[in-house]
Design a protein around this motif. Structure first.
Motif, PDB file in Angstrom:
ATOM      1  N   TRP A 193       0.975  -1.189  -0.022  1.00 23.17           N
ATOM      2  CA  TRP A 193       0.064   0.180  -0.009  1.00 23.17           C
ATOM      3  C   TRP A 193       0.919   1.020   0.003  1.00 23.17           C
ATOM      4  N   HIS A 194       1.016   1.840  -1.383  1.00 21.02           N
ATOM      5  CA  HIS A 194       2.001   2.837  -1.369  1.00 21.02           C
ATOM      6  C   HIS A 194       1.706   4.399  -0.853  1.00 21.02           C
ATOM      7  N   ILE A 195       0.403   4.678  -0.048  1.00 23.06           N
ATOM      8  CA  ILE A 195       0.003   5.816   0.437  1.00 23.06           C
ATOM      9  C   ILE A 195      -0.391   5.639   1.896  1.00 23.06           C
ATOM     10  N   PRO A 196      -0.568   6.698   2.534  1.00 24.11           N
ATOM     11  CA  PRO A 196      -0.639   6.369   3.872  1.00 24.11           C
ATOM     12  C   PRO A 196      -2.008   5.520   4.358  1.00 24.11           C
ATOM     13  N   TRP A 197      -1.887   4.831   5.432  1.00 24.60           N
ATOM     14  CA  TRP A 197      -3.276   4.462   5.785  1.00 24.60           C
ATOM     15  C   TRP A 197      -3.904   5.247   7.104  1.00 24.60           C
ATOM     16  N   PRO A 198      -4.888   5.548   7.110  1.00 27.29           N
ATOM     17  CA  PRO A 198      -5.242   6.625   8.203  1.00 27.29           C
ATOM     18  C   PRO A 198      -5.681   6.288   9.484  1.00 27.29           C
ATOM     19  N   GLU A 199      -6.059   6.954  10.371  1.00 23.64           N
ATOM     20  CA  GLU A 199      -6.484   6.636  11.708  1.00 23.64           C
ATOM     21  C   GLU A 199      -7.822   6.043  11.546  1.00 23.64           C
ATOM     22  N   ALA A 200      -8.191   5.362  12.617  1.00 22.17           N
ATOM     23  CA  ALA A 200      -9.423   4.516  12.520  1.00 22.17           C
ATOM     24  C   ALA A 200     -10.626   5.596  12.439  1.00 22.17           C
ATOM     25  N   ASP A 201     -10.561   6.416  13.256  1.00 26.29           N
ATOM     26  CA  ASP A 201     -11.603   7.602  13.154  1.00 26.29           C
ATOM     27  C   ASP A 201     -11.751   7.944  11.899  1.00 26.29           C
ATOM     28  N   THR A 202     -10.675   8.525  11.048  1.00 30.68           N
ATOM     29  CA  THR A 202     -10.700   9.110   9.523  1.00 30.68           C
ATOM     30  C   THR A 202     -11.321   7.713   8.702  1.00 30.68           C
ATOM     31  N   PHE A 203     -10.866   6.589   8.964  1.00 31.36           N
ATOM     32  CA  PHE A 203     -11.417   5.677   7.997  1.00 31.36           C
ATOM     33  C   PHE A 203     -12.695   5.183   8.135  1.00 31.36           C
ATOM     34  N   ARG A 204     -13.600   5.481   9.460  1.00 37.25           N
ATOM     35  CA  ARG A 204     -14.686   5.171   9.581  1.00 37.25           C
ATOM     36  C   ARG A 204     -15.619   6.074   8.780  1.00 37.25           C
ATOM     37  N   ALA A 205     -15.233   7.248   7.975  1.00 38.77           N
ATOM     38  CA  ALA A 205     -15.820   8.041   7.167  1.00 38.77           C
ATOM     39  C   ALA A 205     -16.161   7.367   5.701  1.00 38.77           C
ATOM     40  N   CYS A 206     -15.605   5.959   5.416  1.00 40.67           N
ATOM     41  CA  CYS A 206     -15.857   5.376   4.241  1.00 40.67           C
ATOM     42  C   CYS A 206     -16.652   4.387   4.484  1.00 40.67           C
ATOM     43  N   PRO A 207     -18.037   4.267   3.758  1.00 44.74           N
ATOM     44  CA  PRO A 207     -18.995   3.266   3.924  1.00 44.74           C
ATOM     45  C   PRO A 207     -18.854   1.897   3.479  1.00 44.74           C
ATOM     46  N   GLU A 208     -17.789   1.878   2.767  1.00 46.52           N
ATOM     47  CA  GLU A 208     -17.244   0.491   2.342  1.00 46.52           C
ATOM     48  C   GLU A 208     -16.291   0.113   3.139  1.00 46.52           C
ATOM     49  N   GLY A 209     -15.836   0.400   4.128  1.00 44.19           N
ATOM     50  CA  GLY A 209     -14.526   0.268   4.800  1.00 44.19           C
ATOM     51  C   GLY A 209     -14.455  -1.291   5.179  1.00 44.19           C
ATOM     52  N   GLU A 210     -15.518  -1.819   5.796  1.00 37.94           N
ATOM     53  CA  GLU A 210     -15.358  -3.360   6.078  1.00 37.94           C
ATOM     54  C   GLU A 210     -15.205  -4.134   4.728  1.00 37.94           C
ATOM     55  N   ALA A 211     -15.562  -3.666   3.533  1.00 32.74           N
ATOM     56  CA  ALA A 211     -15.195  -4.549   2.355  1.00 32.74           C
ATOM     57  C   ALA A 211     -13.958  -4.389   1.981  1.00 32.74           C
TER      58      ALA A 211
END
Length: 514
Positions: A193-211
């Motif tokens: 994964w060549h870009i950052p991985w965000p903090e969990a609170d930021t990642f939660r904004a993605c509706p498809e995060g679990e997938a």
């Protein structure tokens, strides 16, 4: 965009030979959005081939030449369909074919919704902590899923017993899970994964995060640039996937009966090649470059970026403006060269950024420029490797100041291109928010892009730094960049693959937690 088709191959066996790294090169299948070779039509010569220039694509190309493997990628150039066989394959490199390039075709809707849409208007801003710039659209997600399925089906056609499959980057987060069930038992799946991985609170904004997490946990090894991104990913898994077992100390996730190792592999550059090209810049290059582009003054600063809102170019212009405002004695003495490359211009946010940057350059030049001196020399034209590395070599400081970046290889390229002659070293100003700060921050001048006053102060410190301090810092930076170069990065990744093959519980660097 030409490069030497017979360039040196990274020594991935080198010091890691005892781990059996070479075995990971047998029948390697690389899967990426971007292709290593493009065929395009020209009026003068008909079909011509653009070849990879440095970076990851150039490095992987030289590895692939040893494998007789397959590289699967989107064929996005106009003449690409004309040179493939009935199976959509072409042997590369041209003139010395040694592996297969399998092209995947995408229609206009797929490009708009998978590439410009979900990849670059959802995942890109989200992973850079800029979720306010994300454009969530159900059509983007559905197309992203469909294109990942298309890539997964293509991968399954090319995998044989003994293969290793290496997925590249955020365009293909779902493909590992999709392809796993169709592969021969024991086939290692790796993703970087060549870009950052965000903090969990930021990642939660993605509706498809679990997938997305489910897709990535189809891999055996999941690589990020720095330990922080590994920790963020593990936090996201622990929060979003109740059925997953997360071992933060080991850097492992067990999910759906499968174990994924999450590792930090800080990417490097081809430091030896960059240094050689830089050192062999033709006599008179710098004088000619300065004359052609109107670079005057005793001191030159450089920035090289895509026109992307993560790169911090407007913030950099603000800091330079503040510096010249506070230090009028440097007007006419310090010239800043901004090399910019247009990027994703079909996306409105990128169009607006391009306008903002050009307006910012004009503002600074109107305020401080004279008939004899242009404070900011702005270039969008293509520079050859020789010109780019020559520019690095002769620049007294580099401003590498993204507002967020997975790594940023420009910082390492600048260091690799620096002269070794005492008294000629440059100074690297590096954002604390770039992944490269993890291994270069001790000897660079660290800046925070949004702290305009502090940034301006750092520019002042850089231009006034004594030669012995510049030499000392650059010597240590050069050692770091040469030790942790592109070869070392690939060697670590391939060693991790062999650890999977051997059933080893701990692979890679193990740098996943404090």
């Amino acid at each position: 965009m030409a490069t030497d088709p017979n360039g040196a191959v990274p020594n991935v066996e080198g010091p890691d030979a005892e781990t059996g790294v070479a075995g990971a090169l047998d029948d390697l299948v690389v899967v990426s959005n971007r292709e290593p070779y493009q065929h395009r039509y020209t009026e003068e010569a008909g079909v011509v081939v653009d070849t990879p220039v440095g970076g990851l694509t150039g490095g992987l190309d030289r590895v692939m030449r040893r494998t007789d493997g397959t590289w699967i990628a989107w064929g996005d150039s106009d003449a690409d369909p004309s040179v493939v066989n009935a199976a959509d394959c072409v042997r590369v490199p041209p003139g010395d074919p040694s592996y297969t390039l399998r092209r995947v075709w995408l229609g206009e809707d797929a490009v708009r919704e998978y590439y410009y849409g979900f990849s670059n208007q959802v995942l890109w801003p989200l992973c850079h902590g800029l979720h306010g710039k994300a454009e969530f659209d159900r059509a983007f997600w559905e197309r992203y899923r469909d294109v990942n399925a298309h890539f997964a089906e293509t991968v399954a056609e090319h995998v044989e017993p003994g293969s290793t499959v290496w997925f590249q980057d955020y365009h293909l987060a779902l493909a590992p899970r999709m392809v796993r069930q169709s592969l021969p038992a024991g086939t290692p799946l790796v993703q970087f994964w060549h870009i950052p991985w965000p903090e969990a609170d930021t990642f939660r904004a993605c509706p498809e995060g679990e997938a997305l997490l489910d897709g990535l946990l189809g891999t055996d090894v999941l690589g990020f640039h720095v330990p922080e991104y590994c920790r963020n990913f593990l936090d996201c898994v622990a929060r979003e996937l109740p059925g997953a077992t997360v071992d933060r100390d080991a850097g492992e996730v067990v999910y759906d009966g499968h174990r994924t190792r999450v590792r930090a592999f800080p990417m490097g550059v081809d430091a030896e090649r960059i240094g050689d090209v830089s050192a062999n810049t033709p006599d008179g290059f710098w004088e000619s470059f300065r004359r052609e582009h109107g670079v005057v003054g005793s001191t030159v600063a450089v920035g090289v970026d895509r026109l992307d809102y993560t790169k911090g170019i407007p913030e950099r212009l603000d800091a330079l403006e503040r510096f010249w405002e506070r230090n009028p004695e440097w007007r006419g003495e310090l010239t800043y060269v901004q090399k910019a490359t247009e990027s994703r211009s079909a996306i409105p946010a990128y169009q607006r950024l391009g306008t903002e940057v050009r307006d910012g350059v004009e503002r600074v030049n109107d305020r401080f420029g004279t008939d004899e001196w242009t404070p900011v020399v702005y270039l969008e034209e293509h520079l050859s490797d020789a010109d780019l590395y020559g520019l690095y070599r002769h620049s007294d400081l580099a401003l590498v100041t993204p507002v967020r970046d997975g790594m940023n290889l420009v910082a390492k390229e600048y260091v690799a291109a620096q002269p070794t002659t005492p008294g000629e070293a440059g100074v690297l100003l590096l954002s604390a928010l770039a992944g490269a700060d993890d291994d270069l921050g001790d000897d660079a001048l660290t800046v925070h892009p949004s702290d305009t006053d502090g940034f301006a102060d750092a520019i002042g410190e850089a231009v006034s730094m004594p030669d012995h301090d510049r030499d000392r810092r650059m010597c240590r930076l050069r050692s770091t960049v040469r030790t942790n170069d592109l070869d070392a990065w690939m060697g670590d990744v391939f060693a991790a693959v062999e650890g999977v093959r051997d059933g080893v519980g701990s692979v890679g660097t193990g740098d996943t937690a404090d």
